[in-house]
Design a protein around this motif. Structure first.
Motif, PDB file in Angstrom:
ATOM      1  N   GLU A 134      -6.215  -6.213  -4.851  1.00 42.80           N
ATOM      2  CA  GLU A 134      -5.840  -4.962  -5.114  1.00 42.80           C
ATOM      3  C   GLU A 134      -5.771  -4.990  -6.685  1.00 42.80           C
ATOM      4  O   GLU A 134      -5.324  -4.784  -7.734  1.00 42.80           O
ATOM      5  CB  GLU A 134      -4.100  -5.178  -5.467  1.00 42.80           C
ATOM      6  CG  GLU A 134      -3.869  -4.024  -4.036  1.00 42.80           C
ATOM      7  CD  GLU A 134      -4.385  -2.172  -4.512  1.00 42.80           C
ATOM      8  OE1 GLU A 134      -4.029  -1.961  -5.175  1.00 42.80           O
ATOM      9  OE2 GLU A 134      -4.088  -1.865  -2.873  1.00 42.80           O
ATOM     10  N   THR A 142      -8.411  -3.540  -0.804  1.00 43.98           N
ATOM     11  CA  THR A 142      -7.478  -2.754  -1.318  1.00 43.98           C
ATOM     12  C   THR A 142      -5.959  -2.887   0.422  1.00 43.98           C
ATOM     13  O   THR A 142      -6.668  -3.167   1.089  1.00 43.98           O
ATOM     14  CB  THR A 142      -8.026  -1.576  -2.203  1.00 43.98           C
ATOM     15  OG1 THR A 142      -8.161  -0.699  -0.888  1.00 43.98           O
ATOM     16  CG2 THR A 142      -8.686  -2.209  -2.867  1.00 43.98           C
ATOM     17  N   PHE A 144      -5.218  -0.049   1.040  1.00 44.67           N
ATOM     18  CA  PHE A 144      -5.550   0.864   1.263  1.00 44.67           C
ATOM     19  C   PHE A 144      -6.832   0.609   2.051  1.00 44.67           C
ATOM     20  O   PHE A 144      -7.311   1.302   3.504  1.00 44.67           O
ATOM     21  CB  PHE A 144      -6.366   1.470   0.216  1.00 44.67           C
ATOM     22  CG  PHE A 144      -6.748   3.343   0.646  1.00 44.67           C
ATOM     23  CD1 PHE A 144      -5.844   4.488   1.688  1.00 44.67           C
ATOM     24  CD2 PHE A 144      -8.355   3.046   0.382  1.00 44.67           C
ATOM     25  CE1 PHE A 144      -6.076   4.987   1.596  1.00 44.67           C
ATOM     26  CE2 PHE A 144      -8.638   4.908   0.887  1.00 44.67           C
ATOM     27  CZ  PHE A 144      -7.543   5.597   1.736  1.00 44.67           C
ATOM     28  N   ASP A 145      -7.575  -0.347   1.959  1.00 46.76           N
ATOM     29  CA  ASP A 145      -8.342  -0.444   3.497  1.00 46.76           C
ATOM     30  C   ASP A 145      -8.118  -0.820   4.591  1.00 46.76           C
ATOM     31  O   ASP A 145      -8.432  -0.729   5.581  1.00 46.76           O
ATOM     32  CB  ASP A 145      -9.497  -1.410   2.626  1.00 46.76           C
ATOM     33  CG  ASP A 145     -10.276  -1.420   1.090  1.00 46.76           C
ATOM     34  OD1 ASP A 145     -10.518   0.075   1.060  1.00 46.76           O
ATOM     35  OD2 ASP A 145     -11.110  -2.276   0.510  1.00 46.76           O
ATOM     36  N   ALA A 147      -4.274   0.128   5.387  1.00 45.15           N
ATOM     37  CA  ALA A 147      -4.194   0.810   5.860  1.00 45.15           C
ATOM     38  C   ALA A 147      -5.375   2.227   6.463  1.00 45.15           C
ATOM     39  O   ALA A 147      -4.760   3.036   7.366  1.00 45.15           O
ATOM     40  CB  ALA A 147      -3.795   1.787   4.543  1.00 45.15           C
ATOM     41  N   GLU A 148      -6.142   2.819   6.301  1.00 53.07           N
ATOM     42  CA  GLU A 148      -6.983   2.843   7.294  1.00 53.07           C
ATOM     43  C   GLU A 148      -7.724   3.016   8.000  1.00 53.07           C
ATOM     44  O   GLU A 148      -8.252   3.163   9.100  1.00 53.07           O
ATOM     45  CB  GLU A 148      -8.449   3.177   5.919  1.00 53.07           C
ATOM     46  CG  GLU A 148      -8.712   4.359   4.662  1.00 53.07           C
ATOM     47  CD  GLU A 148     -10.025   4.280   3.661  1.00 53.07           C
ATOM     48  OE1 GLU A 148     -10.580   6.016   3.832  1.00 53.07           O
ATOM     49  OE2 GLU A 148     -10.140   3.514   3.417  1.00 53.07           O
ATOM     50  N   TRP A 284       2.206  -1.072  -0.302  1.00 48.63           N
ATOM     51  CA  TRP A 284       1.521  -0.515   0.988  1.00 48.63           C
ATOM     52  C   TRP A 284       2.255   0.282   1.646  1.00 48.63           C
ATOM     53  O   TRP A 284       1.241   1.053   2.324  1.00 48.63           O
ATOM     54  CB  TRP A 284       2.150  -2.312   1.501  1.00 48.63           C
ATOM     55  CG  TRP A 284       2.543  -1.707   3.070  1.00 48.63           C
ATOM     56  CD1 TRP A 284       3.351  -2.156   3.645  1.00 48.63           C
ATOM     57  CD2 TRP A 284       0.787  -1.860   3.823  1.00 48.63           C
ATOM     58  NE1 TRP A 284       2.869  -2.142   5.315  1.00 48.63           N
ATOM     59  CE2 TRP A 284       1.197  -1.828   4.753  1.00 48.63           C
ATOM     60  CE3 TRP A 284      -0.458  -1.832   2.954  1.00 48.63           C
ATOM     61  CZ2 TRP A 284       0.333  -1.312   5.995  1.00 48.63           C
ATOM     62  CZ3 TRP A 284      -1.266  -1.708   4.304  1.00 48.63           C
ATOM     63  CH2 TRP A 284      -0.973  -1.860   5.676  1.00 48.63           C
ATOM     64  N   TYR A 286       2.756   3.153  -0.685  1.00 46.28           N
ATOM     65  CA  TYR A 286       1.747   4.224  -1.071  1.00 46.28           C
ATOM     66  C   TYR A 286       0.703   4.086   0.129  1.00 46.28           C
ATOM     67  O   TYR A 286      -0.203   5.213   0.365  1.00 46.28           O
ATOM     68  CB  TYR A 286       1.390   3.809  -2.189  1.00 46.28           C
ATOM     69  CG  TYR A 286       0.020   4.601  -3.121  1.00 46.28           C
ATOM     70  CD1 TYR A 286       0.939   5.831  -3.826  1.00 46.28           C
ATOM     71  CD2 TYR A 286      -0.716   4.321  -3.460  1.00 46.28           C
ATOM     72  CE1 TYR A 286      -0.302   7.164  -3.737  1.00 46.28           C
ATOM     73  CE2 TYR A 286      -1.881   5.389  -4.240  1.00 46.28           C
ATOM     74  CZ  TYR A 286      -1.298   6.466  -4.081  1.00 46.28           C
ATOM     75  OH  TYR A 286      -2.041   7.277  -5.031  1.00 46.28           O
ATOM     76  N   ALA A 287       0.180   3.272  -0.032  1.00 45.66           N
ATOM     77  CA  ALA A 287      -0.975   2.878   0.996  1.00 45.66           C
ATOM     78  C   ALA A 287      -1.282   3.271   2.614  1.00 45.66           C
ATOM     79  O   ALA A 287      -2.382   4.100   2.661  1.00 45.66           O
ATOM     80  CB  ALA A 287      -1.740   1.428   0.987  1.00 45.66           C
ATOM     81  N   ARG A 290      -1.332   7.129   2.005  1.00 44.00           N
ATOM     82  CA  ARG A 290      -2.355   7.534   1.783  1.00 44.00           C
ATOM     83  C   ARG A 290      -3.354   7.932   2.335  1.00 44.00           C
ATOM     84  O   ARG A 290      -4.539   9.194   2.575  1.00 44.00           O
ATOM     85  CB  ARG A 290      -3.699   7.116   0.321  1.00 44.00           C
ATOM     86  CG  ARG A 290      -4.734   7.106  -0.158  1.00 44.00           C
ATOM     87  CD  ARG A 290      -5.067   6.528  -1.259  1.00 44.00           C
ATOM     88  NE  ARG A 290      -5.991   6.573  -1.820  1.00 44.00           N
ATOM     89  CZ  ARG A 290      -7.203   5.693  -2.633  1.00 44.00           C
ATOM     90  NH1 ARG A 290      -6.394   4.751  -2.579  1.00 44.00           N
ATOM     91  NH2 ARG A 290      -8.301   5.699  -2.408  1.00 44.00           N
ATOM     92  N   ALA A 291      -3.295   6.372   3.593  1.00 44.83           N
ATOM     93  CA  ALA A 291      -4.353   6.543   5.132  1.00 44.83           C
ATOM     94  C   ALA A 291      -3.547   7.923   5.629  1.00 44.83           C
ATOM     95  O   ALA A 291      -4.121   7.545   6.733  1.00 44.83           O
ATOM     96  CB  ALA A 291      -4.117   5.277   5.461  1.00 44.83           C
TER      97      ALA A 291
END
Length: 513
Positions: A134, A142, A144-145, A147-148, A284, A286-287, A290-291
């Motif tokens: 991050e 990140t 987000f990576d 979570a994706e 986490w 938020y990620a 977003r995913a």
């Protein structure tokens, strides 16, 4: 002062010549410096420097083979400050390798309900001290990576509290006991440990509301998601005055209070994360949103017979990239995490670092270290130990292209050295600065070879000492050459490093098998 003509007596007193920079089997390097020129110019420089910055000076200037050419108390132990990172880089690279990476994972025990997309069972985040996780600069992995990856595997919902673990013990972050308490809470001294996110520093920006009397607005945050931890009670007033303030909130958040004029500019607050787990939870969450993954914080399903498995994983850049950036920015948390990566947590880590230095230099009492960053005032190193390490470590299996992991003139902490040289890369060095310390240690390329330079000052005028140190580097490097790599670079690109031209004829290449 110890000029070149005193070298035989000095060597007999300190033990032996300091070693070689070239790899085993390379052709010997002949005399590299005009000793009379060096003695005359450096002696005049030192007389001036000692007047400008009275205090304890320790100096060692050696040739590429590690033979001392000029010195002032080269065996005097002095506080090294951030030049310790030079040792930490070499040690950690010797242990983990230049291509190693730090993983961050989602670990789960259970199964995926394919009809609902819910992960049934406990899960946790495994953090292992990746200083690039991050990163605000966007140069690392990140959340987000992660979570994706969960979403791509069909996970649409997870349940249960945030659990954090590490591969080698508790996932914590603490303030090192060997650091001065006066550094606590300062941006260069965040909490250290596997639980690291955004370098354990946060920032957020607020601006006036659209009209007088309105609440101040949060407009930017990093890492993303920490806005949920920021409570704003500040209001907008007329004029330009900015009387905002912020304070820690119980549980890891912050409160922004006071008033700001409607015509005032935006205000950014930056602070260390005193509760990294709270920051991790906000980021986490938020990620996941977003995913497209919902997170219910209620109780998770009980443990079943399934073994834990990796549900998602991201990795840091390679070690050499991380180390290059840590040295370029003189990042204390980065250096401490490199040391933990190589030797674990606890008192055994600096002991292992000192043993590495002894093995490389052959000097038994040249370094006493209690941390990996040099922020502790308990650290001590002699100038001769530094030049011995600069000479010998590149000849070890892990020392390939070691100078390239240090900042070049004109970049990072050497950014003020952007003039007076033929180009970037004439100097590859590490600086160290504390309230009463100014040190510069590294390599300086000249047409007739490389000089190994260790300039150490402990005293009341570190700023004046630093100006004098820069002056000497400019004097010695005015007709310098760019220090080349040992051989053709590997395919991995290092951020924080600079390309170099082909090696001049005098540069010794490693022996090829």
């Amino acid at each position: 002062m110890i000029p070149a003509r005193s070298l035989p007596a000095l060597i007999s007193r300190t033990g032996a010549a300091l070693g070689i920079l070239v790899a085993a089997g390379a052709a010997p390097v002949h005399a590299q410096s005009d000793n009379q020129w060096l003695e005359a110019h450096v002696a005049d420089w030192y007389e001036s420097a000692a007047r400008q910055a009275p205090g304890a000076w320790g100096i060692a200037i050696a040739d590429q083979q590690g033979r001392l050419l000029w010195g002032v108390r080269p065996d005097e132990p002095l506080v090294p400050a951030s030049t310790v990172k030079l040792f930490t880089t070499g040690f950690a690279r010797s242990v983990v390798g230049g291509g190693a990476r730090r993983p961050t994972r989602v670990i789960g025990t259970g199964h995926l309900n394919s009809s609902t997309g819910e992960w049934v069972g406990p899960w946790s985040l495994e953090l292992n001290g990746d200083v690039t996780l991050e990163r605000a600069q966007g140069s690392g992995p990140t959340l987000f990576d992660l979570a994706e990856q969960l979403a791509a595997a069909g996970v649409r919902r997870i349940s249960g509290p945030l659990r954090v673990q590490s591969a080698d013990g508790p996932a914590d972050a603490v303030f090192p006991s060997v650091w001065s308490s006066r550094h606590r809470g300062r941006l260069f001294a965040p909490l250290i440990g596997p639980l690291t996110l955004h370098e354990n520093v946060v920032w957020f920006t607020v601006r006036p509301g659209a009209r007088v009397g309105q609440r101040v607005q949060l407009v930017e945050e990093s890492p993303q998601g920490i806005g949920s931890l920021v409570t704003i009670v500040a209001t907008t007033r007329s004029g330009r005055a900015n009387k905002l303030k912020f304070q820690q909130r119980a549980g890891g958040g912050w409160v922004v209070s006071g008033k700001i004029g409607i015509r005032a500019g935006a205000r950014r607050f930056t602070t260390v994360a005193n509760n990294p787990k709270a920051v991790l939870g906000a980021a986490w969450g938020y990620a996941l949103r977003r995913a497209g993954v919902a997170w219910t914080h209620g109780g998770a399903a009980p443990l079943g017979p399934d073994a834990p498995r990796v549900l998602a994983e991201v990795n840091s850049p390679v070690f050499d990239s991380v180390a290059s950036e840590v040295n370029r920015r003189s990042l204390n948390i980065g250096a401490e995490l490199l040391l933990q990566w190589a030797a674990g947590r606890g008192a055994q880590a600096p002991l292992a670092l000192m043993q590495h230095i002894r093995e490389v230099t052959g000097e038994q009492n040249g370094a006493h270290l209690v941390d990996g960053s040099g922020l502790s005032n308990e650290d001590r190193v002699t100038p001769s130990t530094f030049v011995a390490y600069l000479a010998r470590f590149p000849a070890t299996p892990a020392g390939r292209n070691f100078p390239q992991l240090l900042p070049a003139n004109g970049s990072g902490t050497l950014r003020r050295m952007n003039t007076g040289f033929p180009g970037a890369g004439v100097i590859r060095a590490k600086t160290g600065t504390l309230s009463d310390v100014s040190t510069v240690v590294g390599y300086l390329g000249r047409p007739d070879g490389v000089l190994l330079v260790s300039l150490m000052y402990n005293g009341p005028r570190p700023w004046a000492a630093r100006q004098a140190q820069w002056q000497l580097f400019r004097l010695l490097g005015a007709d310098g050459v760019v220090i080349p790599t040992d051989s053709i670079p590997e395919s991995t690109v290092q951020f924080g490093g600079e390309p170099t031209p082909p090696a001049p004829k005098w540069w010794p290449l490693p022996a090829r098998k």
